[in-house]
Motif scaffolding. Sequence first.
Motif, PDB file in Angstrom:
ATOM      1  N   ILE A 252     -12.108   5.342  -8.389  1.00 30.98           N
ATOM      2  CA  ILE A 252     -11.992   6.019  -7.095  1.00 30.98           C
ATOM      3  C   ILE A 252     -13.302   6.761  -6.814  1.00 30.98           C
ATOM      4  O   ILE A 252     -13.949   7.239  -7.746  1.00 30.98           O
ATOM      5  CB  ILE A 252     -10.786   6.981  -7.101  1.00 30.98           C
ATOM      6  CG1 ILE A 252     -10.534   7.555  -5.708  1.00 30.98           C
ATOM      7  CG2 ILE A 252     -10.988   8.101  -8.125  1.00 30.98           C
ATOM      8  CD1 ILE A 252      -9.160   8.168  -5.562  1.00 30.98           C
TER       9      ILE A 252
ATOM     10  N   LYS B  85     -12.906  10.831  -2.174  1.00 37.60           N
ATOM     11  CA  LYS B  85     -11.463  10.599  -2.047  1.00 37.60           C
ATOM     12  C   LYS B  85     -10.700  11.387  -3.110  1.00 37.60           C
ATOM     13  O   LYS B  85      -9.632  11.933  -2.871  1.00 37.60           O
ATOM     14  CB  LYS B  85     -11.155   9.111  -2.199  1.00 37.60           C
ATOM     15  CG  LYS B  85     -11.317   8.340  -0.906  1.00 37.60           C
ATOM     16  CD  LYS B  85     -10.900   6.899  -1.086  1.00 37.60           C
ATOM     17  CE  LYS B  85     -11.095   6.117   0.210  1.00 37.60           C
ATOM     18  NZ  LYS B  85     -11.107   4.680  -0.026  1.00 37.60           N
TER      19      LYS B  85
ATOM     20  N   ASP C  38      -2.948   6.136  -2.173  1.00 44.73           N
ATOM     21  CA  ASP C  38      -3.096   4.687  -2.183  1.00 44.73           C
ATOM     22  C   ASP C  38      -3.665   4.245  -3.526  1.00 44.73           C
ATOM     23  O   ASP C  38      -4.807   4.541  -3.860  1.00 44.73           O
ATOM     24  CB  ASP C  38      -4.045   4.283  -1.041  1.00 44.73           C
ATOM     25  CG  ASP C  38      -4.107   2.774  -0.888  1.00 44.73           C
ATOM     26  OD1 ASP C  38      -3.614   2.063  -1.786  1.00 44.73           O
ATOM     27  OD2 ASP C  38      -4.648   2.320   0.139  1.00 44.73           O
TER      28      ASP C  38
ATOM     29  N   ASN D  94       0.813  -1.208   0.000  1.00 46.01           N
ATOM     30  CA  ASN D  94       0.000   0.000   0.000  1.00 46.01           C
ATOM     31  C   ASN D  94       0.848   1.259   0.000  1.00 46.01           C
ATOM     32  O   ASN D  94       1.755   1.385   0.805  1.00 46.01           O
ATOM     33  CB  ASN D  94      -0.858   0.012   1.278  1.00 46.01           C
ATOM     34  CG  ASN D  94      -2.268  -0.357   0.951  1.00 46.01           C
ATOM     35  OD1 ASN D  94      -2.556  -0.725  -0.193  1.00 46.01           O
ATOM     36  ND2 ASN D  94      -3.136  -0.268   1.936  1.00 46.01           N
TER      37      ASN D  94
ATOM     38  N   ASP E  66      -7.037   2.526  -3.973  1.00 48.54           N
ATOM     39  CA  ASP E  66      -8.264   3.325  -4.022  1.00 48.54           C
ATOM     40  C   ASP E  66      -8.764   3.492  -5.452  1.00 48.54           C
ATOM     41  O   ASP E  66      -9.938   3.760  -5.676  1.00 48.54           O
ATOM     42  CB  ASP E  66      -8.016   4.717  -3.438  1.00 48.54           C
ATOM     43  CG  ASP E  66      -7.935   4.682  -1.921  1.00 48.54           C
ATOM     44  OD1 ASP E  66      -8.314   3.644  -1.348  1.00 48.54           O
ATOM     45  OD2 ASP E  66      -7.482   5.680  -1.335  1.00 48.54           O
TER      46      ASP E  66
END
Lengths: 623, 368
Positions: free
Chosen positions: A293, A297, A285, A165, A288
Amino acid sequence: MTEFGKNPDREWLKQRIIGVSVCIIFAFSVLFLRFVYLQIIKGEEFRILSEKNAVRLTGIKAPRGLILDRNRKLLVDNRPSFNLKIMIEDAGDLKETMRKVSQMMEIPFEDLMKKISDAGQGAFYKPVVLQEDISRDHLAIIEAHKFDLPGVFIDIEPTRHYIHNKTASHLLGYLGEVNNDELLGGKYPNVKTGDSIGRYGVEKSFETYLQGKRGGRQIEVDANGRTINVLKTVEPITGLDLKLTIDLDLQQTAEKMLADKHGAVVALDPNTGDVLVMASAPSFDQNDFVGGINSKKWKALMTDRGKPMSNKAIQGEYPPASTYKIITSMAALEEKVIDLHTTTFCPGFFKYGNRVYRCWSKHGHGNVSIIEAITQSCDVFYYQAGDKVGVDGLAKYAMASGLGKKTGILLEDEKKGLIPTSSWKKKRFNEPWHRGETLSIAIGQGYDLVTPLQMAVFIAAVGNGGTLYKPRIVSTIEGSQGNVIKEILPEVSGRLPAGVKTLEILQKGLLDVVETDRGTAKRIRLKHVKIAGKTGTAQVFSVKSGEKLKTEHLDFYLRDHAWFICYAPAENPVIAVSVLIEHGAHGSTAAAPIAAALIGQYIHDPLAEEIETKVLEEESETE
Amino acid sequence: MFDRRLIENFDWGFLMVISSIGCLGLVVLYSASSAGHEAGIVSVLFKKQMVWMGAGLIIMMILTIVDYRELDKLHLFIYALCAGLLVVVLIFGQISGGSRRWLALGFIRIQPSELMKIALIISLASAYSTSVSQTGINFRKLIKPAVLSLIPFALIVDQPDLGTAMLMILIAGSITLFVKVERKVFVTLFIAGLSVVPLFWFMLKDYQKDRILTFLNPDRDPLGAGYHIIQSKIAIGSGMLTGKGFLKGTQNALSFLPEQHTDFIVSVLAEEWGLLGVSVLLTFYLILLLWGLNIAYNCRNMFGSILAFGITAMIFWQIFINTGMVMGLMPVVGVPLPLVSYGGSSVITNMVGFGILLNISMRKFSSH
C-alpha cells in the motif's frame, strides 16, 4: 583357531596393511581421475560457464489458495501480474539502463536507484523488483526495447485478487511482504525474501494452508542474462482453498446498509455457529494492499476517526445497554428473585438512597411484569431485579453466557470485552463496589463492555434453546480439485445458565419486542417471518440529569450507540443477527431495520426489500 | 619415570605432514572466508580457525604424554561418557539447520558426535584386540563390537545427521574388515544386509524415503543439493590446470558455492589453484594415510595397531566422502575435510586422532 594374544603376528599384519594401502591408493586414483576429468577434459566448458555465471536458479511463486463463500462463490483468487525486475549483475551500465527505464515507465530515476540500493549488497544474482504489476502499455514499451535494457526483464507472477472490492475486507484480510524477523523466526519455513504473507483476517490466520510451496528453475543464461536453456524445473505447489461460512449476497447487503455508517453487523446460523455475515464499517479496499500500500493511503486509513482498519465485530467493545437486560432477566429468574408474575411499578424513575435513577420513559410504564419489562425495555424493573441479584450474581450469568471472554473465532486480536465484578473493581481501582453501580450494570451501562460477535453468539443461544457455539468462519479446507483436506466441524462452547422455563419466558419477551405494538422494535415487523429481538441504546456521553438534549444537537461522536440483537424465525431460528451502529442514536431506528432486512432476504420475506430501501433512503437524507 | 627414548622416537616427519596440510588448509580458508568481504580484511572465521588449530596442536601434544595403552583400560568409561553426551544433546541440544547436533557449554559449543568417533574407535580396538585370530572373528565375538557401533549410530541418526552416522558405520566396518571376520560370517552378514534393506525400506514413511533418495541422488533436488553440486562442479572444472589464482575464484567470490568454507572448500582450492593445487593436497593426504598405516604396522601391540588403523580409516573416509561429494560422486552430506574445512569440533577431533597416532608411533619399540 589360533589367537594372537596381545602382540600381532608380523606376517598377518603385513598382509592386512598392504591390502588396505592398495585400497587407499585405488580410491585416491579415482578421486584424482575425477579431478582430471572435470578440470582438464571438461575444463574449458566449465571455465566459460563460470565466467558468465551462466547457471542460475530462479524461483517460481506458488499461487495462494482460493477463498470461497458458503455457496462456493469466489471471493478471492489470483491474477497474473507483470513484474518489472532487474538482475543488477547483468545490467552493464546500470545508471544508463535505469535512465531508460525511468523514461519508459514514467518513474523518477531516484526512486528506481533507491529500490536497487534498498535491495542491499552481498546478495549476488538476486533479481530486484523495480515495479510490480505494470500496465499493459508499459509492458508493451519494455518488451519492444528489451534489447536496449540489459538485465531488465518481466516476470509474470500470480498476485492476489479480491474479486468484490471492499467486501468482507476485515474478515478476508490482506497480504504484506514478509519482513526479516519473520523470515528468521522460522514460523514460515517455505517463505523467501520478497514473498507475501497474510497480514490480517483469514489470510493471516489460515496462512499455513493458503500459502503453497515455491517452485524454481535451474536455468542457463547468455551473456546478457537472458535464459537460453531451462535445465530443470520444480513446479510450485498451489496453496489450499478455503470454503468460508459467509454468505456473499447477505454480506453485500449488510455492507450496503452499513455504508456511510460506523458499526458492525454479525449474522450467525444459530444451529452451527456458522458466521453468515461479518461486516465492519468504515471498511477498506484490500486491493490497495496488493503489491504494497502507498504511504498516503495508509496514513489516511490510520488517521480516520472511524477506524477503518479495526474489525468492529470482534474488536469493537461497547456497553451492551438494554440488550443486557436479557442477562439480567435470566439471572433474576434463575436466582428466583422474580418469577413470571412478579410485577414492579414504574413511575418513570427509581429512588435509591439519595439518588434518583431514571427510566428511559419519562412517564413511566406503570405496573410491569418480566414480559412487559423486556418488551418495553423498562429500566425501573431491571434496577430492582439487578439490585436483588447483585453485581457478582449478574457477572456469573454474563460470563457463563460467553460475555467477558473471547468467543474463540479463528481471527487475530479478538477482544474479550469486560464484565465487572466487585473483586475486579477492588483490584482495578482499589475501591469497594457501590450497590448503586449495580443498577447501571443491570441495564447494561457502567463498566460493561461487549463485542457485536459476543452478542450474536449469545442471542443465537437464546434462540436455539441454550447452546453456545464457537463461531466458525471456515468450514472446509480443500485441494485445488475440490478434495477435502480438512473439515472444521461446528463446536459447542457452552450452555446458557438457564432452564427451559426461563428460556421460554425470555423468548416470549423478545418476540413481543417486535410482534406487539408496545414493543420497542415494532416497526421492523416482516410479513411472514417472526423476529424475536432486543433493542439497546448505549450512552456515550452522559447528559446532566434533568436536561434532555435532542440527538440532532449533539456532536456526532457524542451521540449514543444503537444496538439490535435478534433471531428468526422465532419458533425455529435459522439466523441470528447482532447489529451495532456507532452514534446511531436509537436501537429501534438505526440498528433494528438492518437486521430485519437481512433476515428478510435470508428467509425470503416479501417485506425485506422495502425495509432495505428505507434504510438506504434514510442514509442519503442524513448526508 | 619419563623415558628419554620417547623424545628420541618422536615422529617429527608425521608432525611435518600434518603441519603442511594445516598450512595449505589455512591458505584456502583465507580465500574461502573472504568471499563477499572487502579485500584485505581478515575474516573472523579465519582468525577463529587459527585459534582452533593452535588449541588442537596443544591438545595433540598433551595426548602424547600418557601411554596410549591406558586408553585400553579406560575405553568403557570414555565410550559411556561420549554416548551420554549424545543422549544429552538429543534432549538439550541446540537445533540448527533442522537437526540437534550442538551442545552449548558456556562460551563454546561442542558436537558430541565428533568425539564419539574417537571413542568408538578406541572401544572397537579394545574389543577386537583380544579376539583377533588367523581365521577371523566369529559370530559370538562380533556381538560386542556390533552393539558398540549401533548405539551411537542410532543416536546420531536420530539428530538427524546422516553424514556422521554413515561415517560411523564406515569406520566400524573398516576396522571389522581389517581385523578379518570368518568367511561364513562375512557371507552371512552380506546376505543378511541385502535382505534387510528392502524390508527396512518398506517401513519408512514417504517423506523419509524422499529424504534418503535425495541424499543418494542430489539431482532429485534441483533447487537445493543438485544446484550446489552443479555450481561446485563448475567451480572445480573452471580451475583447469593451473587455476584462476589466489583470491581470484569467481564462483567463490560471488557466493555461488554453498558453505564454501566448510563442506565445499575443495571447490575453492580447485578453482583458484587448479589441478596442480589439488594434486599437492591429494599427495599430502596420501602420505598422511600411508604414514598412519605404517604406524599401525610398526606397533607391537594389537590394541595399538587396530587403534592406529581405525584413526587412519576415519581420516580416509572424511577425505574420500568430502572430495567425492563436491565432485558429484557421493551423496551431499556435511562431512568436513580434515585440517582444511572450517570448524572447531572437526579440527579438535582430528588433532586428538593425530595425537594418538603420534603416541603410538613414539612407543613402537616398547612392548609388554
